[in-house]
Write a protein that holds these residues in place. Structure first.
Motif, mmCIF file in Angstrom:
data_model
loop_
_atom_site.group_PDB
_atom_site.id
_atom_site.type_symbol
_atom_site.label_atom_id
_atom_site.label_comp_id
_atom_site.label_asym_id
_atom_site.label_seq_id
_atom_site.Cartn_x
_atom_site.Cartn_y
_atom_site.Cartn_z
ATOM 1 N N ARG A 1 0.816 -1.214 0.000
ATOM 2 C CA ARG A 1 0.000 0.000 0.000
ATOM 3 C C ARG A 1 0.848 1.261 0.000
ATOM 4 N NH1 ARG A 1 -3.312 1.850 5.063
ATOM 5 N NH2 ARG A 1 -2.509 3.869 4.373
ATOM 6 N N THR B 1 -0.957 -3.590 -4.767
ATOM 7 C CA THR B 1 -1.449 -4.722 -3.984
ATOM 8 C C THR B 1 -0.459 -5.867 -4.148
ATOM 9 O OG1 THR B 1 -3.466 -5.988 -3.464
ATOM 10 C CG2 THR B 1 -2.822 -5.864 -5.795
ATOM 11 N N PHE C 1 -4.866 -4.198 3.823
ATOM 12 C CA PHE C 1 -5.361 -2.818 3.834
ATOM 13 C C PHE C 1 -4.539 -1.926 4.763
ATOM 14 C CE2 PHE C 1 -10.076 -4.060 2.780
ATOM 15 C CZ PHE C 1 -9.675 -4.482 1.530
ATOM 16 N N GLY D 1 -1.418 -2.512 5.925
ATOM 17 C CA GLY D 1 0.012 -2.487 5.639
ATOM 18 C C GLY D 1 0.854 -2.429 6.896
#
Length: 257
Positions: A130, A135, A158, A160
């Motif tokens: 991220r 991704t 999401f 990270g």
């Protein structure tokens, strides 16, 4: 940068290092391919994958991504990268990844492609793509989900964030956290325990689990009996049954044949 394989009886130990923070590069990948070619030509009965250095890996050389000038060229790079964990996943012997410290991105994705992930208490893990607006491209998201569930995989990717080994053991991502002054020796002992088992039967179990991962219990059931029946021709099964009937359970010696 080097990728070296040493043999300890029936256990092979693959060690990678770039002399720094072990960033993924296409050159390092090529060295992995050479090592894996040799391993596939002469399979051990168990494989340990480990890093040399202060970190397992600090991630990927982002300059390789930035150098791509088209979407097609970018996908070609990602396709190439995905080949590495897939090669480890395809090996029909037990594979153990040993994480002694920070393990980011590609190295974690390789670890998740191995059968067993062992870690020290100080190890930390992250899929941190991220930070550059990307991704994970090497199967890490889906392999994380297969261990921890979709909701945990979403959180992990999401945010990270870095997660410690104890947390990921609780999530079923890390198999075991090993508190040992000599982590490498403890990992080797674990691998040796697997290496003296019925190697062909372990390979069969991996084949069945691949079917489970692709289609659940029903898909695995469709293939289980045929895969198990192939073991009829193995020396280990025939000797193991005789040993069980003659000497009782737990007395058989297996040779991986």
């Amino acid at each position: 940068m080097t990728v070296e394989v040493t043999r300890h009886g029936d256990v092979a130990v693959l060690t990678f290092t770039d002399g720094g923070v072990n960033l993924y590069s296409l050159n390092l990948h090529a060295e992995f391919d050479t090592a894996l070619d040799a391993l596939e030509a002469d399979l051990p009965r168990a494989l340990v994958v480990r890093a040399e250095g202060k970190l397992v890996s600090g991630g990927v050389d982002v300059a390789q991504f930035h150098a791509r000038t088209t979407k097609a060229d970018t996908q070609a790079l990602y396709d190439r990268m995905l080949e590495l964990p897939d090669r480890f996943a395809a090996l029909d012997v037990p594979t153990i990844f040993a994480a002694h410290a920070l393990t980011l991105t590609w190295a974690l994705e390789v670890a998740l492609a191995c059968d067993v992930l062992l870690a020290t208490p100080k190890a930390k893990f992250g899929l941190v793509e991220r930070v550059i607006g990307l991704t994970p491209t090497m199967g890490g998201t889906q392999r994380f989900a297969s261990r921890a569930g979709v909701a945990r995989a979403k959180e992990f990717v999401f945010t990270g964030d870095l997660y410690d080994a104890a947390t990921l053991e609780r999530w079923n991502v890390v198999n075991r956290v090993i508190e040992d002054d000599d982590f490498d020796a403890a990992v080797l002992r674990f691998a040796e325990h697997l290496a003296v088992g019925p190697t062909k039967a372990f390979g069969a179990a991996k084949q069945i689990l691949r079917h489970f991962e692709s289609g659940g219990v029903a898909e695995a059931n469709t293939h289980t009996t045929a895969i198990a029946a192939e073991l009829f021709d193995t020396q280990d099964l025939q000797d193991g049954m005789v040993s069980f009937l003659t000497d009782g359970p737990g007395k058989a010696t297996f040779h991986g044949r």
